[in-house]
Design a protein around this motif. Structure first.
Motif, PDB file in Angstrom:
ATOM      1  N   ASP A 175       0.821  -1.209   0.000  1.00  0.00           N
ATOM      2  CA  ASP A 175       0.000   0.000   0.000  1.00  0.00           C
ATOM      3  C   ASP A 175       0.853   1.257   0.000  1.00  0.00           C
ATOM      4  O   ASP A 175       0.465   2.268  -0.579  1.00  0.00           O
ATOM      5  CB  ASP A 175      -0.932  -0.019   1.216  1.00  0.00           C
ATOM      6  CG  ASP A 175      -1.894  -1.193   1.175  1.00  0.00           C
ATOM      7  OD1 ASP A 175      -2.528  -1.394   0.132  1.00  0.00           O
ATOM      8  OD2 ASP A 175      -1.998  -1.911   2.185  1.00  0.00           O
ATOM      9  N   GLY A 176       2.027   1.199   0.647  1.00  0.00           N
ATOM     10  CA  GLY A 176       2.945   2.329   0.581  1.00  0.00           C
ATOM     11  C   GLY A 176       3.494   2.517  -0.822  1.00  0.00           C
ATOM     12  O   GLY A 176       3.636   3.642  -1.308  1.00  0.00           O
ATOM     13  N   VAL A 177       3.798   1.406  -1.498  1.00  0.00           N
ATOM     14  CA  VAL A 177       4.249   1.474  -2.890  1.00  0.00           C
ATOM     15  C   VAL A 177       3.134   2.020  -3.784  1.00  0.00           C
ATOM     16  O   VAL A 177       3.370   2.797  -4.712  1.00  0.00           O
ATOM     17  CB  VAL A 177       4.704   0.081  -3.365  1.00  0.00           C
ATOM     18  CG1 VAL A 177       5.044   0.100  -4.849  1.00  0.00           C
ATOM     19  CG2 VAL A 177       5.915  -0.388  -2.546  1.00  0.00           C
ATOM     20  N   TYR A 178       1.899   1.618  -3.498  1.00  0.00           N
ATOM     21  CA  TYR A 178       0.734   2.120  -4.243  1.00  0.00           C
ATOM     22  C   TYR A 178       0.648   3.645  -4.126  1.00  0.00           C
ATOM     23  O   TYR A 178       0.447   4.359  -5.121  1.00  0.00           O
ATOM     24  CB  TYR A 178      -0.522   1.456  -3.689  1.00  0.00           C
ATOM     25  CG  TYR A 178      -1.828   2.005  -4.208  1.00  0.00           C
ATOM     26  CD1 TYR A 178      -2.403   1.515  -5.373  1.00  0.00           C
ATOM     27  CD2 TYR A 178      -2.503   3.007  -3.519  1.00  0.00           C
ATOM     28  CE1 TYR A 178      -3.606   2.014  -5.840  1.00  0.00           C
ATOM     29  CE2 TYR A 178      -3.701   3.517  -3.973  1.00  0.00           C
ATOM     30  CZ  TYR A 178      -4.252   3.009  -5.134  1.00  0.00           C
ATOM     31  OH  TYR A 178      -5.451   3.508  -5.589  1.00  0.00           O
ATOM     32  N   LEU A 179       0.789   4.161  -2.888  1.00  0.00           N
ATOM     33  CA  LEU A 179       0.725   5.606  -2.693  1.00  0.00           C
ATOM     34  C   LEU A 179       1.865   6.298  -3.418  1.00  0.00           C
ATOM     35  O   LEU A 179       1.675   7.371  -4.023  1.00  0.00           O
ATOM     36  CB  LEU A 179       0.769   5.917  -1.192  1.00  0.00           C
ATOM     37  CG  LEU A 179       0.692   7.388  -0.812  1.00  0.00           C
ATOM     38  CD1 LEU A 179      -0.600   8.016  -1.306  1.00  0.00           C
ATOM     39  CD2 LEU A 179       0.804   7.556   0.707  1.00  0.00           C
ATOM     40  N   HIS A 180       3.044   5.709  -3.398  1.00  0.00           N
ATOM     41  CA  HIS A 180       4.178   6.298  -4.111  1.00  0.00           C
ATOM     42  C   HIS A 180       3.907   6.327  -5.616  1.00  0.00           C
ATOM     43  O   HIS A 180       4.292   7.280  -6.312  1.00  0.00           O
ATOM     44  CB  HIS A 180       5.441   5.496  -3.808  1.00  0.00           C
ATOM     45  CG  HIS A 180       6.682   6.081  -4.422  1.00  0.00           C
ATOM     46  ND1 HIS A 180       7.216   7.286  -4.027  1.00  0.00           N
ATOM     47  CD2 HIS A 180       7.485   5.618  -5.425  1.00  0.00           C
ATOM     48  CE1 HIS A 180       8.283   7.552  -4.761  1.00  0.00           C
ATOM     49  NE2 HIS A 180       8.478   6.559  -5.606  1.00  0.00           N
ATOM     50  N   THR A 181       3.253   5.296  -6.138  1.00  0.00           N
ATOM     51  CA  THR A 181       2.903   5.273  -7.559  1.00  0.00           C
ATOM     52  C   THR A 181       1.923   6.385  -7.899  1.00  0.00           C
ATOM     53  O   THR A 181       2.030   7.023  -8.956  1.00  0.00           O
ATOM     54  CB  THR A 181       2.296   3.905  -7.930  1.00  0.00           C
ATOM     55  OG1 THR A 181       3.218   2.872  -7.595  1.00  0.00           O
ATOM     56  CG2 THR A 181       1.977   3.839  -9.417  1.00  0.00           C
ATOM     57  N   LEU A 182       0.983   6.650  -7.000  1.00  0.00           N
ATOM     58  CA  LEU A 182       0.051   7.755  -7.230  1.00  0.00           C
ATOM     59  C   LEU A 182       0.786   9.092  -7.264  1.00  0.00           C
ATOM     60  O   LEU A 182       0.432   9.981  -8.046  1.00  0.00           O
ATOM     61  CB  LEU A 182      -1.013   7.779  -6.131  1.00  0.00           C
ATOM     62  CG  LEU A 182      -2.007   6.619  -6.079  1.00  0.00           C
ATOM     63  CD1 LEU A 182      -3.017   6.847  -4.958  1.00  0.00           C
ATOM     64  CD2 LEU A 182      -2.723   6.441  -7.399  1.00  0.00           C
ATOM     65  N   GLU A 183       1.800   9.232  -6.438  1.00  0.00           N
ATOM     66  CA  GLU A 183       2.597  10.457  -6.448  1.00  0.00           C
ATOM     67  C   GLU A 183       3.315  10.632  -7.778  1.00  0.00           C
ATOM     68  O   GLU A 183       3.296  11.717  -8.378  1.00  0.00           O
ATOM     69  CB  GLU A 183       3.612  10.437  -5.312  1.00  0.00           C
ATOM     70  CG  GLU A 183       3.015  10.481  -3.921  1.00  0.00           C
ATOM     71  CD  GLU A 183       4.089  10.480  -2.853  1.00  0.00           C
ATOM     72  OE1 GLU A 183       4.755  11.524  -2.681  1.00  0.00           O
ATOM     73  OE2 GLU A 183       4.290   9.434  -2.200  1.00  0.00           O
ATOM     74  N   ASP A 184       3.945   9.562  -8.258  1.00  0.00           N
ATOM     75  CA  ASP A 184       4.725   9.651  -9.491  1.00  0.00           C
ATOM     76  C   ASP A 184       3.834   9.773 -10.724  1.00  0.00           C
ATOM     77  O   ASP A 184       4.158  10.514 -11.659  1.00  0.00           O
ATOM     78  CB  ASP A 184       5.623   8.411  -9.631  1.00  0.00           C
ATOM     79  CG  ASP A 184       6.749   8.399  -8.613  1.00  0.00           C
ATOM     80  OD1 ASP A 184       7.039   9.473  -8.047  1.00  0.00           O
ATOM     81  OD2 ASP A 184       7.328   7.315  -8.375  1.00  0.00           O
ATOM     82  N   SER A 185       2.722   9.062 -10.737  1.00  0.00           N
ATOM     83  CA  SER A 185       1.913   8.977 -11.950  1.00  0.00           C
ATOM     84  C   SER A 185       0.857  10.068 -12.055  1.00  0.00           C
ATOM     85  O   SER A 185       0.515  10.499 -13.154  1.00  0.00           O
ATOM     86  CB  SER A 185       1.226   7.604 -12.025  1.00  0.00           C
ATOM     87  OG  SER A 185       2.180   6.558 -12.042  1.00  0.00           O
ATOM     88  N   TYR A 186       0.331  10.524 -10.916  1.00  0.00           N
ATOM     89  CA  TYR A 186      -0.809  11.438 -10.971  1.00  0.00           C
ATOM     90  C   TYR A 186      -0.576  12.756 -10.238  1.00  0.00           C
ATOM     91  O   TYR A 186      -1.469  13.590 -10.172  1.00  0.00           O
ATOM     92  CB  TYR A 186      -2.056  10.751 -10.391  1.00  0.00           C
ATOM     93  CG  TYR A 186      -2.394   9.472 -11.114  1.00  0.00           C
ATOM     94  CD1 TYR A 186      -3.016   9.491 -12.354  1.00  0.00           C
ATOM     95  CD2 TYR A 186      -2.064   8.250 -10.561  1.00  0.00           C
ATOM     96  CE1 TYR A 186      -3.309   8.320 -13.019  1.00  0.00           C
ATOM     97  CE2 TYR A 186      -2.357   7.067 -11.216  1.00  0.00           C
ATOM     98  CZ  TYR A 186      -2.978   7.109 -12.456  1.00  0.00           C
ATOM     99  OH  TYR A 186      -3.253   5.949 -13.114  1.00  0.00           O
ATOM    100  N   GLY A 187       0.586  12.942  -9.664  1.00  0.00           N
ATOM    101  CA  GLY A 187       0.873  14.204  -8.988  1.00  0.00           C
ATOM    102  C   GLY A 187       0.239  14.335  -7.624  1.00  0.00           C
ATOM    103  O   GLY A 187       0.250  15.427  -7.035  1.00  0.00           O
ATOM    104  N   ILE A 188      -0.352  13.256  -7.101  1.00  0.00           N
ATOM    105  CA  ILE A 188      -0.919  13.302  -5.759  1.00  0.00           C
ATOM    106  C   ILE A 188       0.209  13.527  -4.753  1.00  0.00           C
ATOM    107  O   ILE A 188       1.271  12.921  -4.848  1.00  0.00           O
ATOM    108  CB  ILE A 188      -1.692  12.005  -5.460  1.00  0.00           C
ATOM    109  CG1 ILE A 188      -2.999  12.015  -6.264  1.00  0.00           C
ATOM    110  CG2 ILE A 188      -1.991  11.853  -3.977  1.00  0.00           C
ATOM    111  CD1 ILE A 188      -3.812  10.753  -6.139  1.00  0.00           C
ATOM    112  N   ARG A 189      -0.029  14.399  -3.785  1.00  0.00           N
ATOM    113  CA  ARG A 189       1.003  14.776  -2.827  1.00  0.00           C
ATOM    114  C   ARG A 189       0.820  14.029  -1.512  1.00  0.00           C
ATOM    115  O   ARG A 189      -0.303  13.895  -1.026  1.00  0.00           O
ATOM    116  CB  ARG A 189       0.942  16.284  -2.583  1.00  0.00           C
ATOM    117  CG  ARG A 189       1.295  17.109  -3.819  1.00  0.00           C
ATOM    118  CD  ARG A 189       0.917  18.555  -3.641  1.00  0.00           C
ATOM    119  NE  ARG A 189      -0.521  18.745  -3.740  1.00  0.00           N
ATOM    120  CZ  ARG A 189      -1.148  19.888  -3.454  1.00  0.00           C
ATOM    121  NH1 ARG A 189      -0.445  20.926  -3.034  1.00  0.00           N
ATOM    122  NH2 ARG A 189      -2.454  19.987  -3.582  1.00  0.00           N
TER     123      ARG A 189
END
Length: 278
Positions: A233-247
């Motif tokens: 789930d931490g990797v998932y959140l990191h992917t959202l940061e890289d792919s969608y700009g979520i902070r």
């Protein structure tokens, strides 16, 4: 300079000048010549002025009525808002009373230590202690960048917004990493809590939350932070940061304070009276 001089000397197109000359030669102009035509023009002007005057008068007469109706609507909204606030305050008071009675019943049934532990684990008791603070926020701008969609089965459109499923995974990752108590924007989570969506809003126990989403998790801060970062789930959140700009930012805290859950009423599960066989 010759071009500028020509433009200044011939500011009126030659065609307009020729048309005006033809009208002068023919003795005609744009104004009516006969008495009937003049009277018709005057009547039209009077009628137009009358329509404008009547319209303005009607608008002036109706303005106080519209303003009165608007003020009545505002007053009604204010009254209903105050009533809703009073009811909500009463509900909060009843919830506090129920929670106090539940804690008292737990102490009577199993002792103070056991009651406190059950209250912490169930979310019925406010807690404090070390842990992590995770702040998740929407992207600054909606974007469609990034490949490898981590929301494989969610069906959400890519708008750069944090979704309910994203928050579900964040919370589950914190629980799995060793969190002992979790809250989102001051909403304490329990085994009965639901995180879902209503349009663009994220709801926790049917209460809409506004980004940024501040997640507080009580536990061993260093282990909790490291465990969450390395979890799926931490990797998932990191992917959202890289792919969608979520902070997202995570930090360890020495003392976090989480409120009690508003309600932990169990309606379906019943305690079992059967003893297990050895």
């Amino acid at each position: 300079m010759s071009l500028l001089t020509n433009v200044m000397d011939h500011s009126l197109d030659d065609g307009y000048a020729e048309a005006a000359a033809r009208r002068r030669t023919a003795g005609t102009s744009g104004m009516p010549k006969t008495l009937r035509a003049k009277l018709g023009l005057a009547g039209g002007l009077v009628l137009a002025a009358l329509v404008v005057t009547v319209g303005a008068a009607q608008a002036r007469v109706a303005a106080p009525v519209v303003a009165k109706e608007r003020q009545e609507l505002i007053d009604r909204i204010d009254r209903e808002t105050r009533t809703a606030d009073k009811l909500e305050s009463g509900v909060d008071g009843l919830r506090d009373d129920v929670s106090a009675r539940q804690r008292a019943a737990l102490r009577q049934s199993g002792g103070s230590d056991r009651a406190d532990l059950v209250g912490v684990l169930s979310g019925a008791t406010a807690v404090h202690g070390p842990g992590v603070k995770l702040v998740v926020n929407d992207a600054k701008e909606a974007s469609s960048g990034g490949s490898g969609d981590p929301r494989e089965t969610s069906g959400f459109s890519d708008t750069g917004r944090v979704r309910d499923r994203d928050m579900q995974r964040v919370v589950n990752g914190l629980w799995q990493s060793g969190a002992e108590a979790v809250s989102i924007n001051g909403q304490r989570l329990t085994a009965l809590s639901a995180i879902r969506a209503a349009g663009e809003a994220v709801l926790v126990d049917n209460k809409p939350l506004v980004p940024p989403y501040t997640v507080l998790a009580v536990g061993d801060g260093d282990k909790l932070s490291t465990g969450f970062r390395n979890s799926p789930d931490g990797v998932y959140l990191h992917t959202l940061e890289d792919s969608y700009g979520i902070r997202a930012t995570i930090s360890t805290e020495s003392d976090l304070r989480l409120p009690a859950a508003p309600s932990v009423i169990v309606r379906t599960a019943q305690p079992s009276t059967e003893k297990g066989t050895s």
